[in-house]
Design an enzyme around this catalytic site. Structure first.
Site, PDB file in Angstrom:
ATOM      1  N   PHE A 159       0.700  -1.112  -0.129  1.00 51.64           N
ATOM      2  CA  PHE A 159       0.012   0.059  -0.029  1.00 51.64           C
ATOM      3  C   PHE A 159       0.814   1.225   0.064  1.00 51.64           C
ATOM      4  O   PHE A 159       0.425   2.137  -0.360  1.00 51.64           O
ATOM      5  CB  PHE A 159      -0.753   0.161   1.350  1.00 51.64           C
ATOM      6  CG  PHE A 159      -0.226   0.466   2.336  1.00 51.64           C
ATOM      7  CD1 PHE A 159      -0.093   1.787   2.725  1.00 51.64           C
ATOM      8  CD2 PHE A 159       0.403  -0.356   3.598  1.00 51.64           C
ATOM      9  CE1 PHE A 159       0.536   2.207   3.908  1.00 51.64           C
ATOM     10  CE2 PHE A 159       0.960  -0.078   4.635  1.00 51.64           C
ATOM     11  CZ  PHE A 159       1.080   1.292   4.686  1.00 51.64           C
ATOM     12  N   LYS A 211      -1.096  -7.131  -9.234  1.00 49.06           N
ATOM     13  CA  LYS A 211      -2.134  -7.349  -8.015  1.00 49.06           C
ATOM     14  C   LYS A 211      -1.877  -6.056  -7.088  1.00 49.06           C
ATOM     15  O   LYS A 211      -1.013  -6.396  -6.186  1.00 49.06           O
ATOM     16  CB  LYS A 211      -2.104  -8.666  -7.439  1.00 49.06           C
ATOM     17  CG  LYS A 211      -3.377  -9.166  -7.008  1.00 49.06           C
ATOM     18  CD  LYS A 211      -3.838  -8.264  -5.598  1.00 49.06           C
ATOM     19  CE  LYS A 211      -3.241  -8.689  -4.371  1.00 49.06           C
ATOM     20  NZ  LYS A 211      -3.412  -7.385  -3.405  1.00 49.06           N
ATOM     21  N   GLU A 226      -4.903  -3.803  -1.938  1.00 51.07           N
ATOM     22  CA  GLU A 226      -6.524  -3.603  -1.636  1.00 51.07           C
ATOM     23  C   GLU A 226      -6.706  -2.484  -0.841  1.00 51.07           C
ATOM     24  O   GLU A 226      -7.734  -1.875  -0.976  1.00 51.07           O
ATOM     25  CB  GLU A 226      -7.136  -4.932  -1.284  1.00 51.07           C
ATOM     26  CG  GLU A 226      -6.644  -5.402   0.232  1.00 51.07           C
ATOM     27  CD  GLU A 226      -5.423  -6.023   0.304  1.00 51.07           C
ATOM     28  OE1 GLU A 226      -4.687  -6.072  -0.602  1.00 51.07           O
ATOM     29  OE2 GLU A 226      -5.690  -7.173   1.035  1.00 51.07           O
ATOM     30  N   ARG A 227      -5.724  -1.648  -0.389  1.00 52.21           N
ATOM     31  CA  ARG A 227      -6.125  -0.532   0.504  1.00 52.21           C
ATOM     32  C   ARG A 227      -6.041   0.719  -0.640  1.00 52.21           C
ATOM     33  O   ARG A 227      -6.632   1.940  -0.072  1.00 52.21           O
ATOM     34  CB  ARG A 227      -5.067  -0.281   1.276  1.00 52.21           C
ATOM     35  CG  ARG A 227      -5.054  -1.498   2.525  1.00 52.21           C
ATOM     36  CD  ARG A 227      -3.961  -1.562   3.656  1.00 52.21           C
ATOM     37  NE  ARG A 227      -3.696  -2.643   4.150  1.00 52.21           N
ATOM     38  CZ  ARG A 227      -2.436  -2.947   4.746  1.00 52.21           C
ATOM     39  NH1 ARG A 227      -1.714  -2.149   4.821  1.00 52.21           N
ATOM     40  NH2 ARG A 227      -2.379  -4.249   5.210  1.00 52.21           N
ATOM     41  N   SER A 241       5.375  -6.826   3.543  1.00 45.69           N
ATOM     42  CA  SER A 241       6.128  -7.364   4.648  1.00 45.69           C
ATOM     43  C   SER A 241       6.758  -8.685   4.527  1.00 45.69           C
ATOM     44  O   SER A 241       6.549  -9.445   3.642  1.00 45.69           O
ATOM     45  CB  SER A 241       4.771  -7.571   5.694  1.00 45.69           C
ATOM     46  OG  SER A 241       3.854  -8.493   5.282  1.00 45.69           O
ATOM     47  N   CYS A 244       9.267   1.798   3.657  1.00 45.43           N
ATOM     48  CA  CYS A 244      10.441   0.670   3.912  1.00 45.43           C
ATOM     49  C   CYS A 244      11.988   1.351   4.124  1.00 45.43           C
ATOM     50  O   CYS A 244      12.761   0.674   4.481  1.00 45.43           O
ATOM     51  CB  CYS A 244      10.254  -0.303   2.840  1.00 45.43           C
ATOM     52  SG  CYS A 244      11.130   0.310   1.296  1.00 45.43           S
ATOM     53  N   GLU A 301       9.124  -4.134  12.967  1.00 44.99           N
ATOM     54  CA  GLU A 301       8.784  -2.977  12.111  1.00 44.99           C
ATOM     55  C   GLU A 301       7.608  -2.369  12.763  1.00 44.99           C
ATOM     56  O   GLU A 301       6.621  -2.938  12.688  1.00 44.99           O
ATOM     57  CB  GLU A 301       8.741  -3.580  10.911  1.00 44.99           C
ATOM     58  CG  GLU A 301       8.623  -2.316   9.607  1.00 44.99           C
ATOM     59  CD  GLU A 301       8.277  -2.798   8.424  1.00 44.99           C
ATOM     60  OE1 GLU A 301       7.705  -3.960   7.969  1.00 44.99           O
ATOM     61  OE2 GLU A 301       8.830  -2.362   7.312  1.00 44.99           O
TER      62      GLU A 301
HETATM   63  P1  NAD Z   1       1.509  -6.677   3.189  1.00 50.83           P
HETATM   64  O1  NAD Z   1       2.636  -7.650   3.095  1.00 50.83           O
HETATM   65  O2  NAD Z   1       0.426  -6.640   4.114  1.00 50.83           O
HETATM   66  O3  NAD Z   1       0.705  -6.630   1.692  1.00 50.83           O
HETATM   67  C1  NAD Z   1       1.491  -6.614   0.311  1.00 50.83           C
HETATM   68  C2  NAD Z   1       0.801  -7.219  -0.384  1.00 50.83           C
HETATM   69  O4  NAD Z   1       0.599  -8.612  -0.138  1.00 50.83           O
HETATM   70  C3  NAD Z   1      -0.606  -6.553  -0.863  1.00 50.83           C
HETATM   71  O5  NAD Z   1      -1.076  -6.719  -2.163  1.00 50.83           O
HETATM   72  C4  NAD Z   1      -1.281  -7.661  -0.185  1.00 50.83           C
HETATM   73  O6  NAD Z   1      -2.875  -7.632  -0.839  1.00 50.83           O
HETATM   74  C5  NAD Z   1      -0.825  -9.065  -0.313  1.00 50.83           C
HETATM   75  N1  NAD Z   1      -1.030  -9.731   0.679  1.00 50.83           N
HETATM   76  C6  NAD Z   1      -1.228  -9.499   2.237  1.00 50.83           C
HETATM   77  N2  NAD Z   1      -1.705 -10.558   2.945  1.00 50.83           N
HETATM   78  C7  NAD Z   1      -1.182 -11.573   2.221  1.00 50.83           C
HETATM   79  C8  NAD Z   1      -1.367 -13.176   2.519  1.00 50.83           C
HETATM   80  N3  NAD Z   1      -1.683 -13.585   3.672  1.00 50.83           N
HETATM   81  N4  NAD Z   1      -1.294 -13.927   1.317  1.00 50.83           N
HETATM   82  C9  NAD Z   1      -1.039 -13.302   0.283  1.00 50.83           C
HETATM   83  N5  NAD Z   1      -0.905 -12.195   0.058  1.00 50.83           N
HETATM   84  C10 NAD Z   1      -1.075 -11.451   0.607  1.00 50.83           C
HETATM   85  O7  NAD Z   1       2.287  -5.340   3.159  1.00 50.83           O
HETATM   86  P2  NAD Z   1       1.589  -3.731   3.140  1.00 50.83           P
HETATM   87  O8  NAD Z   1       1.383  -3.490   4.576  1.00 50.83           O
HETATM   88  O9  NAD Z   1       0.620  -3.492   1.945  1.00 50.83           O
HETATM   89  O10 NAD Z   1       3.022  -2.889   2.990  1.00 50.83           O
HETATM   90  C11 NAD Z   1       3.748  -2.509   4.097  1.00 50.83           C
HETATM   91  C12 NAD Z   1       4.980  -3.403   4.060  1.00 50.83           C
HETATM   92  O11 NAD Z   1       5.857  -3.420   2.829  1.00 50.83           O
HETATM   93  C13 NAD Z   1       5.970  -2.896   5.171  1.00 50.83           C
HETATM   94  O12 NAD Z   1       6.634  -4.231   5.758  1.00 50.83           O
HETATM   95  C14 NAD Z   1       7.214  -2.409   4.416  1.00 50.83           C
HETATM   96  O13 NAD Z   1       8.614  -2.457   4.968  1.00 50.83           O
HETATM   97  C15 NAD Z   1       7.289  -3.342   3.128  1.00 50.83           C
HETATM   98  N6  NAD Z   1       7.694  -2.538   2.023  1.00 50.83           N
HETATM   99  C16 NAD Z   1       8.934  -2.988   1.515  1.00 50.83           C
HETATM  100  C17 NAD Z   1       9.772  -2.270   0.319  1.00 50.83           C
HETATM  101  C18 NAD Z   1      11.069  -2.901   0.117  1.00 50.83           C
HETATM  102  O14 NAD Z   1      11.421  -2.500  -0.902  1.00 50.83           O
HETATM  103  N7  NAD Z   1      11.676  -3.743   0.813  1.00 50.83           N
HETATM  104  C19 NAD Z   1       9.188  -1.331  -0.176  1.00 50.83           C
HETATM  105  C20 NAD Z   1       7.739  -0.788   0.299  1.00 50.83           C
HETATM  106  C21 NAD Z   1       7.147  -1.386   1.181  1.00 50.83           C
END
Ligand code: NAD
Length: 499
Positions: A149, A173, A176-177, A226, A281, A384
């Site tokens: 998101f 994909k 969804e937020r 994450s 991140c 985090e």
């Molecule tokens: P998230 O992991 O909750 O979601 C990321 C994606 O995964 C979304 O599209 C979501 O729909 C999907 N998802 C969520 N739960 C899932 C599941 N159980 N099974 C399959 N797919 C699932 O992350 P977020 O809250 O959207 O973003 C924040 C996180 O992203 C933080 O941990 C941040 O550090 C990380 N991030 C990392 C980078 C990097 O380059 N390392 C960059 C940006 C964000």
């Protein structure tokens, strides 16, 4: 209430699964739209369309594919304000920050305009008698990306721009937020001349993600989010034989040496720790001053700066430092961790728990927090937080400070503030973290370098954008060819090879 769609085969398509997620305006707390959550069948339909469209796109010459990117850059600039407004409304970040989100993605698209150069193969003339050998970089086919998101414009563009310019079809994909901007980007790509079916947006949650992971036609998967989900996607995607790169969470340390310019360090921590409400991140979430005197000076400089931070909705104009966090659940998670920090004995120097904004009482705002005397065994250090919470860990020496960062399970970004070149050089060489800043708090590499962390911040071996993206989105094929024109009748050479 607005009902968002998928974007399939060049059209906005309503969801058919019957499942939806709420999309909030984080500043007001109101549900402003609902987004459809795709079923495996809806995902499979998009894959069929992508697979049918992709061969013709791969056959378009790279220069023409690059021209679509050139036009796309123009359109991003044309619609910059519109995109940023939609982004702020769903994500909550300030308007300048939202523009930055679009701009950093745009820069990757600009880099992709160099595709004809990047996609040139290699050629060896006369590898043997009458034999030439050449390598081609070919598209993979149908590729997919799952995005978080926090950068709903930049991260999709990190993925789909190189994938598409290499000749692949791409299924996005998004989170969804905040799904509106990805849908707008897909429309703009088509306006820029991209054929239908090459970039499609399938909205959804775990069901759509699992369908991507298991679909046998999808060749590669990019993920940013994450760490637990990154690990899951990497494991399942790889075991299904796909090429997968996953980027996970972070806990970025900034070391402040006694010789650092303390005003510069404090200013840097304000931007890097609290900007975008800490939902980056590459945010700095741990300050590590070396020596108690440095720590005291730093805290003294930080507190008045933190107290001056303006927290508000993006509609209040450019003087807002940061906006709300993305959901009520994210806010609650941050506040729970703050409570854990207090319970485990950290000193809460600036307490943002009671923050409230008149007229926006239901918004997901979190006031800024500063902890001192944090120790490595505390949850606020290990986890985090992804919110406006900065933890200070006091180190007695440079060795203790660098070892803290070395021992932490995450390895996305880090920084050191010092005037001493030796220390800076030693830090850059020894640290086991992917992106390092020297007197630079958020060392995000530009589009033509590559972006990626180490340790639990990444799963896979190639980084985002830069030359790595062209490797990730292509496969090398090496052809050895023999033509008899160099041979006399009867198979004898008409020239004498040198001894
Ligand atoms: P998230 O992991 O909750 O979601 C990321 C994606 O995964 C979304 O599209 C979501 O729909 C999907 N998802 C969520 N739960 C899932 C599941 N159980 N099974 C399959 N797919 C699932 O992350 P977020 O809250 O959207 O973003 C924040 C996180 O992203 C933080 O941990 C941040 O550090 C990380 N991030 C990392 C980078 C990097 O380059 N390392 C960059 C940006 C964000």
């Amino acid at each position: 209430m607005q009902e968002l769609t998928h974007y399939i085969n060049g059209e906005h398509v309503k969801g058919t699964s019957g499942r939806f997620a709420d999309v909030y305006n984080p500043a007001t707390g109101d549900v402003q739209a609902k987004v459809p959550l795709a079923s495996a069948a809806e995902l499979a339909h998009a894959v069929d369309i992508a697979a049918a469209a992709q061969p013709a796109w791969a056959a378009v010459n790279p220069q023409r594919r690059a021209r679509v990117m050139m036009k796309f850059v123009d359109l991003l600039n044309r619609d910059m304000d519109k995109l940023a407004e939609a982004l702020s409304r769903e994500h909550g970040k300030t308007f300048p920050d939202a523009k930055g989100d679009v701009q950093r993605g745009l820069e990757v698209v600009e880099y992709c305009i160099g595709a004809p150069q990047m996609l040139k193969g290699e050629f060896t003339d006369s590898a043997g008698p009458g034999i030439d050998m050449y390598s081609m970089k070919q598209a993979l086919g149908v590729t997919a990306g799952i995005t978080p998101f926090n950068f709903p414009a930049m991260i999709p563009m990190w993925m789909f721009a190189p994938a598409i310019v290499c000749g692949n079809a791409f299924i996005l994909k998004p989170s969804e937020r905040d799904p509106s901007v990805p849908l707008m980007l897909a429309e703009l790509m088509e306006e820029a001349g991209l054929p239908k079916g090459i970039l499609q947006v399938v909205n959804g949650d775990k069901e759509a993600v699992d369908a991507i992971l298991d679909h046998e036609v999808i060749q590669s998967i990019g993920f940013v989010g994450s760490t637990p989900i990154a690990e899951y996607i990497y494991g399942r995607g790889c075991s299904n034989g796909k090429r997968v790169q996953c980027f996970g969470g972070a806990k970025n340390h900034m070391i402040i040496m006694p010789d650092a310019d303390m005003d510069q360090a404090a200013d840097a921590l304000i931007g890097a720790g609290y900007g975008a409400a800490g939902e980056r991140c590459m945010a700095i979430s741990v300050a590590v001053p070396v020596g108690d005197e440095t720590a005291d000076r730093l805290i003294e400089k930080l507190v008045p700066r933190i107290e001056k931070l303006k927290v508000g909705p993006y509609t209040s104009g450019d003087d807002v430092d940061y906006g709300p966090v993305v959901t009520a659940a994210a806010k609650q998670n941050i506040l729970n961790l703050v409570q854990t920090g207090i319970d485990q004995g950290a000193t809460l120097v600036v307490d943002g728990r009671d923050f409230s904004l008149q007229g926006y009482e239901n918004g997901f705002f979190v006031g800024p927090h500063l902890f001192d005397n944090v120790t490595p065994d505390m949850d606020i250090y290990k986890k985090e937080i992804f919110g406006p919470v900065l933890s200070t860990v006091r180190a007695k020496s440079y060795e203790e400070a660098i070892n803290l960062a070395i021992d932490h399970e995450y390895g996305n970004g880090t920084a050191i503030f010092t005037r001493d070149g030796d220390t800076a050089r030693d830090f850059a060489n020894r640290i086991n973290i992917g992106m390092v800043g020297i007197n630079v708090p958020i060392p995000v590499p530009l589009a033509y370098h590559t972006f990626g962390g180490w340790k639990k911040s990444v799963f896979g071996d190639l980084n985002q954008h830069g030359p790595d993206a062209f490797k990730f989105y292509t496969r090398t094929k090496t052809v050895t060819s023999r033509w008899p024109s160099g041979l006399k009748e009867g198979g004898e050479f008409n020239f004498k090879p040198m001894d």
